[in-house]
Design a protein around this motif. Structure first.
Motif, PDB file in Angstrom:
ATOM      1  N   LEU A 117       1.063  -1.517  -0.050  1.00 38.98           N
ATOM      2  CA  LEU A 117       0.055   0.096  -0.216  1.00 38.98           C
ATOM      3  C   LEU A 117       1.016   0.704   0.182  1.00 38.98           C
ATOM      4  O   LEU A 117       0.258   2.296  -0.019  1.00 38.98           O
ATOM      5  N   GLY A 118       2.331   1.174  -0.104  1.00 43.49           N
ATOM      6  CA  GLY A 118       2.909   2.334  -0.407  1.00 43.49           C
ATOM      7  C   GLY A 118       3.106   2.891   1.087  1.00 43.49           C
ATOM      8  O   GLY A 118       2.842   4.294   0.895  1.00 43.49           O
TER       9      GLY A 118
ATOM     10  N   VAL B  67       4.086   4.177 -17.700  1.00 40.44           N
ATOM     11  CA  VAL B  67       5.007   4.488 -16.904  1.00 40.44           C
ATOM     12  C   VAL B  67       4.735   3.949 -15.457  1.00 40.44           C
ATOM     13  O   VAL B  67       5.774   4.049 -14.958  1.00 40.44           O
ATOM     14  N   GLU B  68       4.234   2.536 -15.523  1.00 39.72           N
ATOM     15  CA  GLU B  68       5.008   1.908 -14.389  1.00 39.72           C
ATOM     16  C   GLU B  68       6.643   0.556 -14.843  1.00 39.72           C
ATOM     17  O   GLU B  68       7.332   1.197 -13.523  1.00 39.72           O
TER      18      GLU B  68
ATOM     19  N   ASP C  51       8.926   2.248  -8.428  1.00 39.44           N
ATOM     20  CA  ASP C  51       8.529   2.662  -7.276  1.00 39.44           C
ATOM     21  C   ASP C  51       7.710   3.564  -7.147  1.00 39.44           C
ATOM     22  O   ASP C  51       6.989   3.940  -6.021  1.00 39.44           O
ATOM     23  N   ALA C  52       6.908   4.373  -7.969  1.00 36.53           N
ATOM     24  CA  ALA C  52       5.447   5.146  -7.973  1.00 36.53           C
ATOM     25  C   ALA C  52       3.879   3.974  -7.791  1.00 36.53           C
ATOM     26  O   ALA C  52       3.014   5.026  -7.476  1.00 36.53           O
TER      27      ALA C  52
ATOM     28  N   SER D  75       8.038   8.776  -0.963  1.00 40.15           N
ATOM     29  CA  SER D  75       8.890   9.739   0.307  1.00 40.15           C
ATOM     30  C   SER D  75       9.188  11.117   0.136  1.00 40.15           C
ATOM     31  O   SER D  75       9.586  12.146   0.580  1.00 40.15           O
ATOM     32  N   ASP D  76       9.624  11.679  -1.744  1.00 35.28           N
ATOM     33  CA  ASP D  76       9.885  12.896  -1.511  1.00 35.28           C
ATOM     34  C   ASP D  76       8.340  13.303  -1.970  1.00 35.28           C
ATOM     35  O   ASP D  76       8.964  14.725  -2.100  1.00 35.28           O
ATOM     36  N   LEU D  77       7.773  12.830  -1.938  1.00 35.91           N
ATOM     37  CA  LEU D  77       6.180  13.407  -2.602  1.00 35.91           C
ATOM     38  C   LEU D  77       5.897  14.263  -0.532  1.00 35.91           C
ATOM     39  O   LEU D  77       4.352  14.508  -0.866  1.00 35.91           O
ATOM     40  N   ASP D  78       6.062  13.144   0.479  1.00 39.01           N
ATOM     41  CA  ASP D  78       5.502  13.155   1.320  1.00 39.01           C
ATOM     42  C   ASP D  78       5.267  15.103   1.901  1.00 39.01           C
ATOM     43  O   ASP D  78       6.269  14.969   1.735  1.00 39.01           O
TER      44      ASP D  78
END
Length: 182
Positions: free
Chosen positions: A86-87, A167-168, A173-174, A179-182
């Motif tokens: 679930l990331g 895209v995948e 990792d998307a 972590s860079d979008l949190d």
């Protein structure tokens, strides 16, 4: 084109025209596709959120139920496996599981073969909530696609799957939170 509270969102055409006015290198065909996909995704998420809320569960809980069902019978995973799928951070996953335990959607027990490991398992009530959500989603999705012929549905499915694979591949990792979008 600035949105004012209570004002309707600009039409797709208005948004593209404004973008073209401000950014002349814009390809209107590409922008129409990505903006339509974005708006469709947003509206679908709202619709699914309303459906899960009507069932007394959150979208976040639905995602856990879905992950457990996708794992296959007996619908069991470790909390760290769930978090990865679930990331989520382990702490966020623990919080989510704690809520779902109280609601009777899952159980959390020590693994008998490895007493250090914990297993989260879907309950009968959790599976029934998942099935109810799937029934509601199926009605919504059939309604959404009702104007498309079987051939158009196949073509749309193929095209969207190709875009998703691109895209995948480009951003493996998307799938979950970054972590860079949190």
């Amino acid at each position: 084109m600035a949105e004012t509270p209570g004002m309707p969102e600009p039409t797709l055409e208005e948004q593209i025209a404004a973008y073209q006015r401000e950014f002349q290198d814009l390809d209107p065909q590409v922008e129409q596709i990505v903006t339509a996909l974005s708006r469709l995704n947003r509206r679908m998420n709202v619709a699914y959120g309303r459906q899960t809320a009507a069932l007394g569960i959150s979208n976040a809980e639905w995602e856990v139920l879905k992950a457990l069902v996708l794992s296959g019978a007996p619908y069991r995973l470790g909390p760290s496996d769930l978090a990865k799928r679930l990331g989520l951070t382990p702490a966020a996953m623990t919080h989510r599981i704690d809520r779902m335990l109280v609601e009777g959607l899952v159980t959390r027990e020590r693994d008998e073969s490895n007493r250090v490991r914990v297993i989260v398992e879907l309950t009968a009530e959790g599976r029934e909530k998942w099935l109810e959500a799937m029934r509601l989603a199926t009605v919504f999705e059939e309604d959404l696609l009702q104007d498309l012929s079987a051939d158009e549905r196949n073509t749309l499915g193929d095209v969207l799957t190709r875009l998703l694979r691109r895209v995948e591949h480009a951003q493996p990792d998307a799938g979950g939170r970054l972590s860079d979008l949190d």
